[in-house]
Design an enzyme around this catalytic site. Structure first.
Site, PDB file in Angstrom:
ATOM      1  N   CYS A   1       0.843  -1.200   0.000  1.00  8.56           N
ATOM      2  CA  CYS A   1       0.000   0.000   0.000  1.00  8.56           C
ATOM      3  C   CYS A   1       0.877   1.248   0.000  1.00  8.56           C
ATOM      4  O   CYS A   1       1.714   1.429   0.887  1.00  8.56           O
ATOM      5  CB  CYS A   1      -0.904  -0.011   1.222  1.00  8.56           C
ATOM      6  SG  CYS A   1      -1.844   1.509   1.444  1.00  8.56           S
ATOM      7  N   PHE A   2       0.702   2.113  -0.981  1.00  9.92           N
ATOM      8  CA  PHE A   2       1.619   3.260  -1.097  1.00  9.92           C
ATOM      9  C   PHE A   2       1.506   4.253   0.039  1.00  9.92           C
ATOM     10  O   PHE A   2       2.412   5.052   0.258  1.00  9.92           O
ATOM     11  CB  PHE A   2       1.518   3.949  -2.455  1.00  9.92           C
ATOM     12  CG  PHE A   2       0.150   4.370  -2.915  1.00  9.92           C
ATOM     13  CD1 PHE A   2      -0.926   4.568  -2.055  1.00  9.92           C
ATOM     14  CD2 PHE A   2      -0.072   4.592  -4.282  1.00  9.92           C
ATOM     15  CE1 PHE A   2      -2.168   4.973  -2.510  1.00  9.92           C
ATOM     16  CE2 PHE A   2      -1.315   5.006  -4.752  1.00  9.92           C
ATOM     17  CZ  PHE A   2      -2.364   5.191  -3.857  1.00  9.92           C
TER      18      PHE A   2
END
Length: 574
Positions: free
Chosen positions: A376-377
């Site tokens: 997840c960025f």
């Protein structure tokens, strides 16, 4: 008869005679017993057998006057005038300063002086050594009182080179985050060797004497070490905007926007304020000193810059002690120091001088960009932004088949794009191998996390690296191979070289995703945004017991914290 150095008895007799010549006034050094053999001994080294008697007597007398009970000599051929049993403090005469310089000393409670003046009779010490800097009338001779005070003070006392060698924070990238300035610069004092090494590369011989010996630029010669001339008015339209850096260490000290109008009428550069208060140090004069001025030195190199005359008159600085880096410049040679942390620089938007510094840095620095995917960025960006040398980050999408995707598009699993973070970094602070080591340590590169789809090179949470040049790809492949060898498993990380401009293959995510965790978790009271050293970062975000670290060595501190049931594979960060 020449002063004898070959016979210990002769040398001892001459030393005792000097003591009598001085009337026994030799100062005092505390010792534990009455035997002179166990007391501190000053050893003068580097002397030639042909040294004149008068010169040798001056050197010995100088050491006697500051309190050494024993003074012996050592010839260049290794012969010594006598043998000693007490602690030895070795001095060598410096022709450049006219002083004896301390070369080495044992670890004792006695704190020996680093510089011992050898004053020659009635010489005007103030003028000869720059003490008359900025006197109201430069042509007015110093009074006898001034000369006596200068003699008593022992000429200029350097502040540089007193730091212990090494860094406070030992880490693989060689960068300390324990002593960061308000602007994010490393203020760990430079060692003696570091100062000398950079002094040897100065472009002006005058710069060396000013910075290291406290001398003064000739009046009206306002030329920086790297050749910029600021003679005349500073309010003319042809004066370039830029930042003045210390010629040793490269710490930014003053801005062209802070040049005082008095510079045009003064013989030296005048500034109203420093670029940051903690980048310079004020050295107050000692009580009773003839010179009442406040000396200004660089906070990192501890080298002499000039003097401070209060808020109304500001700073009077020697131009030769500085390098000037214009806003529109590619002179990265003069840019010896760059920020370790960019967080405060990004926040100080209201200061024109800081804005100018940032613009100068961005124009001058040679930065690199890499795009990384590790899950997840939101969380990946928060972690990477805490590494030293990271200039900026931006989350987005890449690696798929569609253009200008949205978050909703990517979540449909049909675009082939991954959630990634574009990292712009300073390779002089954060070397690419270190950055990649941290990347491989923060997630499990052996798994393909694609929301149930385990096919390599698919899935929005997959492990991936996108680069823009072949050299960076070679380094990335070396890091990947090292990781696979250490783990003993295949690594699924996709490494792709992109041969078109970044705008063609990287699409920034919506604004609500930029610095998401920093905005939503930053007010919890926990420090989740400060810059960490590489080893501190690994302890905080490393997720494998056997973390890759340059030479693929295990970080013992992390291993000690691991669950013994862990097989050495990754625990997912998210």
């Amino acid at each position: 008869m020449p002063f004898s150095l070959d016979h210990g008895n002769d040398a001892q007799r001459n030393v005792r005679n000097l003591n009598l010549m001085n009337g026994g006034d030799t100062g005092s050094i505390d010792t534990n017993d009455g035997s002179s053999k166990s007391k501190p001994t000053a050893v003068i080294v580097g002397l030639s057998p042909t040294t004149e008697e008068s010169v040798l007597e001056d050197l010995v007398r100088a050491l006697y006057k500051i309190g050494y009970p024993n003074v012996v000599t050592e010839l260049t051929n290794g012969e010594s005038s006598t043998n000693t049993k007490g602690p030895e403090y070795r001095y060598q005469y410096s022709m450049a300063t006219g002083m004896l310089k301390l070369l080495s000393s044992p670890s004792t409670s006695f704190d020996p002086p680093r510089w011992v003046p050898v004053v020659a009779g009635e010489e005007n010490i103030l003028v000869a050594n720059g003490w008359s800097f900025l006197d109201p009338d430069e042509s007015e001779p110093a009074s006898a009182f001034d000369v006596d005070a200068a003699n008593d003070e022992g000429l200029y006392k350097p502040k540089w080179g007193s730091a212990e060698e090494g860094l406070n924070d030992e880490n693989a990238s060689g960068v300390s985050c324990d002593s960061l300035s308000t602007l994010g610069y490393d203020l760990t004092p430079m060692s003696f060797e570091q100062v000398q090494s950079q002094a040897d590369k100065l472009l002006l011989s005058l710069s060396r004497t000013v910075l290291l010996e406290g001398k003064t630029d000739p009046p009206n010669e306002k030329q920086t070490n790297n050749g910029y001339d600021f003679s005349g008015s500073v309010r003319q339209t042809d004066i370039q905007e830029g930042t003045f850096m210390c010629a040793i260490g490269g710490l930014p000290l003053f801005s062209s926007l802070q040049l005082s109008p008095t510079t045009s009428s003064s013989g030296w550069l005048s500034f109203s304020l420093p670029i940051s208060d903690d980048h310079i140090l004020h050295i107050q004069p000692k009580e009773g000193a003839a010179d009442k001025r406040i000396e200004v030195i660089c906070a990192k190199s501890k080298c002499h810059l000039g003097h401070y005359f209060g808020k109304s008159e500001g700073y009077c600085i020697n131009a030769s002690a500085l390098n000037f880096v214009p806003k529109r410049s590619h002179d990265n040679v003069s840019l010896r120091s760059t920020p370790v942390s960019w967080r405060n620089l990004d926040q100080l938007h209201d200061s024109p001088s800081i804005q100018l510094l940032v613009a100068t840095l961005r124009q001058t620095m040679q930065m690199e960009t890499i795009v990384l995917g590790a899950g997840c960025f939101w969380h990946v960006e928060l972690a990477l932004r805490r590494l030293p040398g990271v200039v900026s980050t931006k989350v987005g999408y890449t690696g798929g088949t569609t253009t200008s995707p949205t978050y909703q598009d990517v979540c449909k699993k049909e675009t082939g794009h991954a959630e990634v973070v574009a990292v712009r970094f300073d390779p002089t602070v954060l070397q690419l191998p270190i950055l990649l080591d941290c990347f491989f340590a923060m997630h499990d590169p052996t798994m393909v996390r694609s929301l149930g789809n385990r096919a390599k090179e698919t899935g929005q949470y997959r492990s991936c690296i996108f680069l823009s040049n072949k050299q960076m790809k070679e380094i990335a492949m070396q890091s990947l191979d090292g990781c696979a060898e250490q783990l003993g498993k295949l690594v699924s990380t996709e490494v792709r070289l992109m041969d078109t401009p970044m705008d063609d293959w990287f699409w920034p995510a919506e604004e609500r995703h930029q610095r998401h965790d920093e905005r939503t978790k930053g007010n919890t009271g926990d420090d989740i945004i400060s810059t960490l050293s590489a080893t501190q970062w690994l302890k905080t975000y490393g997720r494998r017991a056997d973390s890759i670290w340059g030479t693929a060595q295990t970080l013992d501190e992390l291993s000690a914290q691991e669950d013994p049931r862990d097989d050495g594979m990754a625990r997912m960060m998210i």
